[in-house]
Scaffold this motif. Structure first.
Motif, PDB file in Angstrom:
ATOM      1  N   THR A   1      27.655 -17.494  34.769  1.00 46.28           N
ATOM      2  CA  THR A   1      28.242 -17.524  36.107  1.00 46.28           C
ATOM      3  C   THR A   1      27.465 -16.508  36.940  1.00 46.28           C
ATOM      4  OG1 THR A   1      29.831 -15.747  35.706  1.00 46.28           O
ATOM      5  CG2 THR A   1      30.542 -18.014  35.164  1.00 46.28           C
ATOM      6  N   PRO A   2      27.498 -16.614  38.264  1.00 45.44           N
ATOM      7  CA  PRO A   2      26.830 -15.593  39.076  1.00 45.44           C
ATOM      8  C   PRO A   2      27.319 -14.178  38.740  1.00 45.44           C
ATOM      9  CG  PRO A   2      27.319 -17.474  40.438  1.00 45.44           C
ATOM     10  CD  PRO A   2      27.994 -17.714  39.109  1.00 45.44           C
ATOM     11  N   HIS A   3      28.620 -14.026  38.496  1.00 47.66           N
ATOM     12  CA  HIS A   3      29.162 -12.707  38.151  1.00 47.66           C
ATOM     13  C   HIS A   3      28.556 -12.196  36.845  1.00 47.66           C
ATOM     14  CE1 HIS A   3      32.091  -9.821  36.491  1.00 47.66           C
ATOM     15  NE2 HIS A   3      32.151  -9.431  37.761  1.00 47.66           N
ATOM     16  N   GLU A   4      28.449 -13.057  35.848  1.00 50.01           N
ATOM     17  CA  GLU A   4      27.859 -12.657  34.568  1.00 50.01           C
ATOM     18  C   GLU A   4      26.393 -12.273  34.732  1.00 50.01           C
ATOM     19  OE1 GLU A   4      30.518 -15.427  31.519  1.00 50.01           O
ATOM     20  OE2 GLU A   4      28.723 -16.265  32.474  1.00 50.01           O
ATOM     21  N   ALA A   5      25.657 -13.016  35.539  1.00 50.41           N
ATOM     22  CA  ALA A   5      24.242 -12.709  35.766  1.00 50.41           C
ATOM     23  C   ALA A   5      24.084 -11.356  36.455  1.00 50.41           C
ATOM     24  CB  ALA A   5      23.587 -13.809  36.596  1.00 50.41           C
ATOM     25  N   LEU A   6      24.888 -11.095  37.469  1.00 50.21           N
ATOM     26  CA  LEU A   6      24.810  -9.819  38.179  1.00 50.21           C
ATOM     27  C   LEU A   6      25.234  -8.658  37.281  1.00 50.21           C
ATOM     28  CD1 LEU A   6      26.174 -11.064  41.590  1.00 50.21           C
ATOM     29  CD2 LEU A   6      23.855 -10.215  41.161  1.00 50.21           C
ATOM     30  N   THR A   7      26.233  -8.880  36.447  1.00 47.86           N
ATOM     31  CA  THR A   7      26.659  -7.849  35.502  1.00 47.86           C
ATOM     32  C   THR A   7      25.551  -7.564  34.495  1.00 47.86           C
ATOM     33  OG1 THR A   7      28.972  -8.471  35.747  1.00 47.86           O
ATOM     34  CG2 THR A   7      28.401  -7.241  33.764  1.00 47.86           C
ATOM     35  N   THR A   8      24.875  -8.607  34.052  1.00 47.17           N
ATOM     36  CA  THR A   8      23.769  -8.451  33.110  1.00 47.17           C
ATOM     37  C   THR A   8      22.644  -7.610  33.717  1.00 47.17           C
ATOM     38  OG1 THR A   8      24.297 -10.534  32.041  1.00 47.17           O
ATOM     39  CG2 THR A   8      22.053  -9.739  31.762  1.00 47.17           C
ATOM     40  N   ALA A   9      22.463  -7.698  35.015  1.00 41.51           N
ATOM     41  CA  ALA A   9      21.386  -6.961  35.679  1.00 41.51           C
ATOM     42  C   ALA A   9      21.796  -5.551  36.098  1.00 41.51           C
ATOM     43  CB  ALA A   9      20.931  -7.739  36.914  1.00 41.51           C
ATOM     44  N   THR A  10      23.076  -5.251  36.096  1.00 40.71           N
ATOM     45  CA  THR A  10      23.528  -3.950  36.617  1.00 40.71           C
ATOM     46  C   THR A  10      24.316  -3.146  35.587  1.00 40.71           C
ATOM     47  OG1 THR A  10      25.467  -5.014  37.611  1.00 40.71           O
ATOM     48  CG2 THR A  10      23.525  -4.736  39.024  1.00 40.71           C
ATOM     49  N   ALA A  11      25.515  -3.568  35.274  1.00 36.27           N
ATOM     50  CA  ALA A  11      26.394  -2.796  34.398  1.00 36.27           C
ATOM     51  C   ALA A  11      25.912  -2.763  32.948  1.00 36.27           C
ATOM     52  CB  ALA A  11      27.819  -3.341  34.462  1.00 36.27           C
ATOM     53  N   ASN A  12      25.389  -3.869  32.452  1.00 34.24           N
ATOM     54  CA  ASN A  12      24.957  -3.902  31.048  1.00 34.24           C
ATOM     55  C   ASN A  12      23.825  -2.921  30.756  1.00 34.24           C
ATOM     56  OD1 ASN A  12      26.932  -5.780  30.607  1.00 34.24           O
ATOM     57  ND2 ASN A  12      25.542  -7.486  30.239  1.00 34.24           N
ATOM     58  N   PRO A  13      22.784  -2.812  31.605  1.00 36.57           N
ATOM     59  CA  PRO A  13      21.749  -1.806  31.329  1.00 36.57           C
ATOM     60  C   PRO A  13      22.311  -0.380  31.346  1.00 36.57           C
ATOM     61  CG  PRO A  13      20.908  -3.432  32.860  1.00 36.57           C
ATOM     62  CD  PRO A  13      22.380  -3.698  32.702  1.00 36.57           C
ATOM     63  N   ALA A  14      23.238  -0.112  32.260  1.00 37.46           N
ATOM     64  CA  ALA A  14      23.852   1.224  32.306  1.00 37.46           C
ATOM     65  C   ALA A  14      24.596   1.505  31.005  1.00 37.46           C
ATOM     66  CB  ALA A  14      24.788   1.329  33.503  1.00 37.46           C
ATOM     67  N   ARG A  15      25.319   0.509  30.513  1.00 35.54           N
ATOM     68  CA  ARG A  15      26.052   0.674  29.255  1.00 35.54           C
ATOM     69  C   ARG A  15      25.067   0.917  28.106  1.00 35.54           C
ATOM     70  NH1 ARG A  15      29.691  -3.311  29.527  1.00 35.54           N
ATOM     71  NH2 ARG A  15      28.216  -4.874  28.808  1.00 35.54           N
ATOM     72  N   SER A  16      23.946   0.191  28.103  1.00 36.91           N
ATOM     73  CA  SER A  16      22.943   0.365  27.047  1.00 36.91           C
ATOM     74  C   SER A  16      22.337   1.761  27.057  1.00 36.91           C
ATOM     75  CB  SER A  16      21.827  -0.665  27.203  1.00 36.91           C
ATOM     76  OG  SER A  16      22.328  -1.958  27.006  1.00 36.91           O
ATOM     77  N   LEU A  17      22.265   2.352  28.249  1.00 37.19           N
ATOM     78  CA  LEU A  17      21.713   3.705  28.376  1.00 37.19           C
ATOM     79  C   LEU A  17      22.763   4.792  28.165  1.00 37.19           C
ATOM     80  CD1 LEU A  17      19.470   3.081  31.504  1.00 37.19           C
ATOM     81  CD2 LEU A  17      18.687   3.479  29.154  1.00 37.19           C
ATOM     82  N   GLY A  18      23.995   4.387  27.871  1.00 39.46           N
ATOM     83  CA  GLY A  18      25.069   5.364  27.689  1.00 39.46           C
ATOM     84  C   GLY A  18      25.575   5.933  28.994  1.00 39.46           C
ATOM     85  N   LEU A  19      25.359   5.219  30.108  1.00 38.84           N
ATOM     86  CA  LEU A  19      25.744   5.716  31.429  1.00 38.84           C
ATOM     87  C   LEU A  19      26.764   4.808  32.109  1.00 38.84           C
ATOM     88  CD1 LEU A  19      22.192   6.794  32.603  1.00 38.84           C
ATOM     89  CD2 LEU A  19      24.049   8.289  31.855  1.00 38.84           C
ATOM     90  N   ALA A  20      27.530   4.065  31.329  1.00 41.67           N
ATOM     91  CA  ALA A  20      28.539   3.172  31.907  1.00 41.67           C
ATOM     92  C   ALA A  20      29.507   3.986  32.756  1.00 41.67           C
ATOM     93  CB  ALA A  20      29.294   2.447  30.798  1.00 41.67           C
ATOM     94  N   GLY A  21      29.843   3.458  33.915  1.00 38.10           N
ATOM     95  CA  GLY A  21      30.757   4.139  34.824  1.00 38.10           C
ATOM     96  C   GLY A  21      30.084   5.163  35.714  1.00 38.10           C
ATOM     97  N   ARG A  22      28.821   5.501  35.439  1.00 33.19           N
ATOM     98  CA  ARG A  22      28.094   6.470  36.268  1.00 33.19           C
ATOM     99  C   ARG A  22      26.893   5.858  36.963  1.00 33.19           C
ATOM    100  NH1 ARG A  22      26.140  10.851  32.710  1.00 33.19           N
ATOM    101  NH2 ARG A  22      25.105  11.451  34.620  1.00 33.19           N
TER     102      ARG A  22
END
Length: 126
Positions: A12-33
């Protein structure tokens, strides 16, 4: 993978945008920041024409970016890179955030990867 391809192949567009934004932050240990629009968060914003949550191609219609609280308009950012006088694609064609606009840019050979030095692979070409 680009956003349009993700949506084309089932996201979905939401899933694609999340994959490009929130998921990389989570992978870097920076979720929420990192990559969140919230007090204390670090995020650059792309100002687009349209709603990418309903039409993912709107994500490519960037009109400006907000970086460190400063708005930068696309025309101001591109001013440092003057257009070649013999540009085959018109400015209006290149500005179109759709397949026809992309085709106009490609046909004119205006992407950096169309430069000859990028087509030679030192590791692989004989």
């Amino acid at each position: 993978m680009n956003l349009r391809a993700m949506v084309r192949f089932g996201f979905t567009p939401h899933e694609a945008l999340t994959t490009a934004t929130a998921n990389p932050a989570r992978s870097l240990g920076l979720a929420g920041r990192l990559g969140v629009v919230a007090p204390g968060g670090f995020a650059d914003l792309a100002i687009v024409d349209g709603d990418p949550l309903t039409d993912i191609t709107a994500a490519a219609a960037v009109r400006g970016v907000l970086v460190g609280g400063v708005l930068h308009r696309v025309d101001d950012l591109l001013a440092a890179f003057p257009e070649p006088a013999s540009s085959a694609a018109s400015k209006a064609d290149r500005a179109r955030p759709d397949a026809a606009g992309h085709a106009a840019v490609v046909a004119a050979g205006e992407h950096w990867w169309h430069e000859p030095e990028w087509t030679v692979h030192a590791c692989c070409d004989a």
